[in-house]
Each structure stands twice: as structure tokens, then as C-alpha cells.
Design a protein around this motif. Structure first.
Motif, short mmCIF file in Angstrom:
data_model
loop_
_atom_site.label_atom_id
_atom_site.label_comp_id
_atom_site.label_asym_id
_atom_site.label_seq_id
_atom_site.Cartn_x
_atom_site.Cartn_y
_atom_site.Cartn_z
N TRP A 139 1.14 -0.70 -0.04
CA TRP A 139 2.31 -1.57 -0.13
C TRP A 139 1.96 -3.00 -0.55
N ALA A 140 0.97 -3.58 0.09
CA ALA A 140 0.69 -5.00 -0.10
C ALA A 140 0.14 -5.33 -1.48
N VAL A 141 -0.39 -4.33 -2.19
CA VAL A 141 -1.06 -4.61 -3.46
C VAL A 141 -0.44 -3.89 -4.65
N LEU A 142 0.64 -3.17 -4.43
CA LEU A 142 1.26 -2.44 -5.55
C LEU A 142 1.74 -3.37 -6.65
N ASP A 143 2.08 -4.59 -6.31
CA ASP A 143 2.55 -5.52 -7.34
C ASP A 143 1.42 -5.97 -8.26
N GLN A 144 0.18 -5.54 -7.96
CA GLN A 144 -0.95 -5.84 -8.84
C GLN A 144 -1.07 -4.82 -9.99
N ILE A 145 -0.33 -3.73 -9.91
CA ILE A 145 -0.42 -2.70 -10.95
C ILE A 145 0.17 -3.24 -12.25
N THR A 146 -0.62 -3.17 -13.31
CA THR A 146 -0.17 -3.63 -14.63
C THR A 146 0.10 -2.48 -15.59
N ALA A 147 -0.29 -1.27 -15.23
CA ALA A 147 -0.08 -0.12 -16.09
C ALA A 147 1.40 0.22 -16.20
N PRO A 148 1.89 0.60 -17.38
CA PRO A 148 3.24 1.14 -17.47
C PRO A 148 3.36 2.33 -16.53
N THR A 149 4.40 2.37 -15.72
CA THR A 149 4.46 3.36 -14.64
C THR A 149 5.77 4.13 -14.66
N LEU A 150 5.64 5.45 -14.53
CA LEU A 150 6.78 6.35 -14.37
C LEU A 150 6.67 7.03 -13.02
N VAL A 151 7.76 7.00 -12.25
CA VAL A 151 7.82 7.65 -10.94
C VAL A 151 8.74 8.85 -11.04
N LEU A 152 8.23 10.02 -10.64
CA LEU A 152 9.00 11.27 -10.67
C LEU A 152 9.20 11.77 -9.24
#
Length: 262
Positions: free
Chosen positions: A192-205
Motif C-alpha cells: 500500500w505505502a509504495v504503490l504510488d511509486q509504480i511507473t509502469a503502465p498498469t492494467l488491473v483485471l
């Protein structure tokens, strides 16, 4: 047989299939690369598909004294990519594999192209867990009864009637210490605390009828990851990628095509 040594010298088994931009497929908890057997072919025409057996499963090492964590499993993926000479790959993880995929995108951002997270969670206090009665049903002494519960969590009854099995998503034999370690690894995940660091284009299914990883986990993930898109699969349970294969694989392939490695 293709093995790579992890940082602690454990053997990690891997396979590659197809050709094109590399795509790592990550399976669920206590499962081998066979989790993907029924849908892997969907990706092989356009991608070099990379699969592995997590530590403790399949043909990989099963040491009792090793670290078992989703973050460690992510490091093992990097060992495989390094062995193959692959600097960057797309990553598609489902269930616990989605947790591993999150840490790949956080800890090894330069190695990840597009990111696809299926039927998974942020973990910790912010992630939604199955209801207590589901956990109790899976832990009952009767192995067959627990297996029947798991099948019902994975697939709709209608789909099971048409596809009586065997079902590759139910896992296979593994030592007790490894099975317990996988459960701890998945349960201790908290990004939770670090998910905003993800820079990859992301798809959630996520399947709309998933109660194993409750469907609202998809929105929680997408709200935390900058720019993430969500695709819901109506009527699907945890193994949406099999039951809704055409829709799910099509959504993933379209997303990867829209975000090439370059």
C-alpha cells in the motif's frame, strides 16, 4: 533442464515459449508454471513467454531454511531474466503472482514494461481478504472437501459442469514447510505505502464474482497506482483468465500492444 541460481543459491526452474516481446507470467500461491497451461498459447504468437516455478514448488528447490516472501520471489524473476539476457519484460501476475508483480514494478522498475495485475490485492490492512467462513472451509481436515471449496472459488458451477477437470489452478504436491511458507508469504504482502511509486503502465483485471480475492480489491489497487486502468469480467470468479479466456487474454494482449517495450 533450465535452472538458474537465486541469490541464496537455490535452484529456480523456468521455461520459455513463443517469440516476440518478453512477457513474464506469474502464477498463484503454491502453484507451478502449469497454472498457465490452458491460456499460455494465447500469448505465444506475439510474445516470448517466460514462466517459472516459485521456490518451494514444482521443479524448483524447496529448502526449509530459505526466505519465502513475495518480494523474494520477485528477485528470483530478475535472476531468470538476467540468465536469459532480457533487460526488460512485460509482467502479468494473477492472485499471489499479482503481488509478486507489484514488487517487480516497485523494486525493479527499469526491468518492467507494461504491468498486468489479476485477481490480486494490495495486502495489509487495506487489502480485502476472503470471509472467515471461506478460510475455515479451505482449512478443513477433508482434503477432498477443501478441494471442492477451492474449485467453487475458482470457477462458476456452470463452467465446472462443462469443464470437469483436472483443474491446473488447484496446485500440486509440495512439502508441508513450503506450502505453509507460501501462505505466510502471500498473507504478509503489503504494498500500500509504495504503490504510488509504480511507473509502469498498469492494467488491473478482476472477476466480478470473485470472493476469494474480493472484487473491490481491483479499485483499491487502481486508485493507488498512477494511471492504472481496470477491466472487470462479469460473472467470473478467481480463475477469470480461464473461464473468461477470450475476453481476459484479449484485454491483456491489447494492453501490451498499446504499451510496447520500445
Amino acid at each position: 533442464m533450465p535452472f538458474v541460481k537465486s541469490a541464496d543459491q537455490a535452484e529456480i526452474y523456468y521455461e520459455t515459449h513463443g517469440s516476440g516481446e518478453p512477457l513474464v507470467l506469474l502464477s498463484g500461491q503454491a502453484n507451478t508454471h502449469h497454472w498457465w497451461d490452458n491460456v499460455r498459447a494465447d500469448f505465444e504468437a506475439d510474445h516470448q513467454v517466460i514462466l517459472l516455478d516459485y521456490l518451494g514448488t514444482g521443479q524448483s528447490g524447496k529448502p526449509a531454511d530459505a526466505e519465502y516472501s513475495v518480494r523474494r520471489f520477485a528477485t528470483d524473476v530478475i535472476c531468470v531474466l538476467d540468465e536469459l539476457g532480457i533487460a526488460r519484460a512485460h509482467v502479468y501476475g494473477t492472485s499471489m503472482g499479482g503481488k509478486v508483480a507489484q514488487w517487480l514494478a516497485i523494486d525493479y522498475a527499469d526491468h518492467v514494461g507494461a504491468l498486468v495485475l489479476g485477481c490480486t490485492s494490495v495486502g495489509g490492512v487495506h487489502g480485502l481478504r476472503p470471509a472467515p467462513e471461506i478460510t475455515r472451509a479451505l482449512a478443513q481436515p477433508s482434503a477432498q472437501a477443501a478441494r471442492d471449496v477451492l474449485i467453487d472459488l475458482m470457477y462458476s458451477p456452470e463452467w465446472v459442469r462443462e469443464h470437469p477437470g483436472p483443474h491446473v489452478t488447484l496446485g500440486g504436491p509440495m512439502p508441508g514447510h513450503a506450502r505453509r511458507a507460501h501462505l505466510r508469504a502471500s498473507n504478509h504482502h503489503d504494498s500500500w505505502a509504495v504503490l504510488d511509486q509504480i511507473t509502469a503502465p498498469t492494467l488491473v483485471l478482476h472477476g466480478t464474482d470473485d470472493v476469494f480475492s474480493p472484487v473491490d480489491n481491483a479499485a483499491i489497487l487502481a486508485d493507488r497506482i498512477p494511471g492504472a486502468e481496470v477491466h472487470y469480467l462479469a460473472g467470473a470468479r478467481h480463475a477469470y483468465f480461464e473461464e473468461k479466456r477470450a475476453e481476459a487474454s484479449g484485454a491483456v494482449l491489447g494492453f501490451l500492444a498499446a504499451h510496447p517495450l520500445g
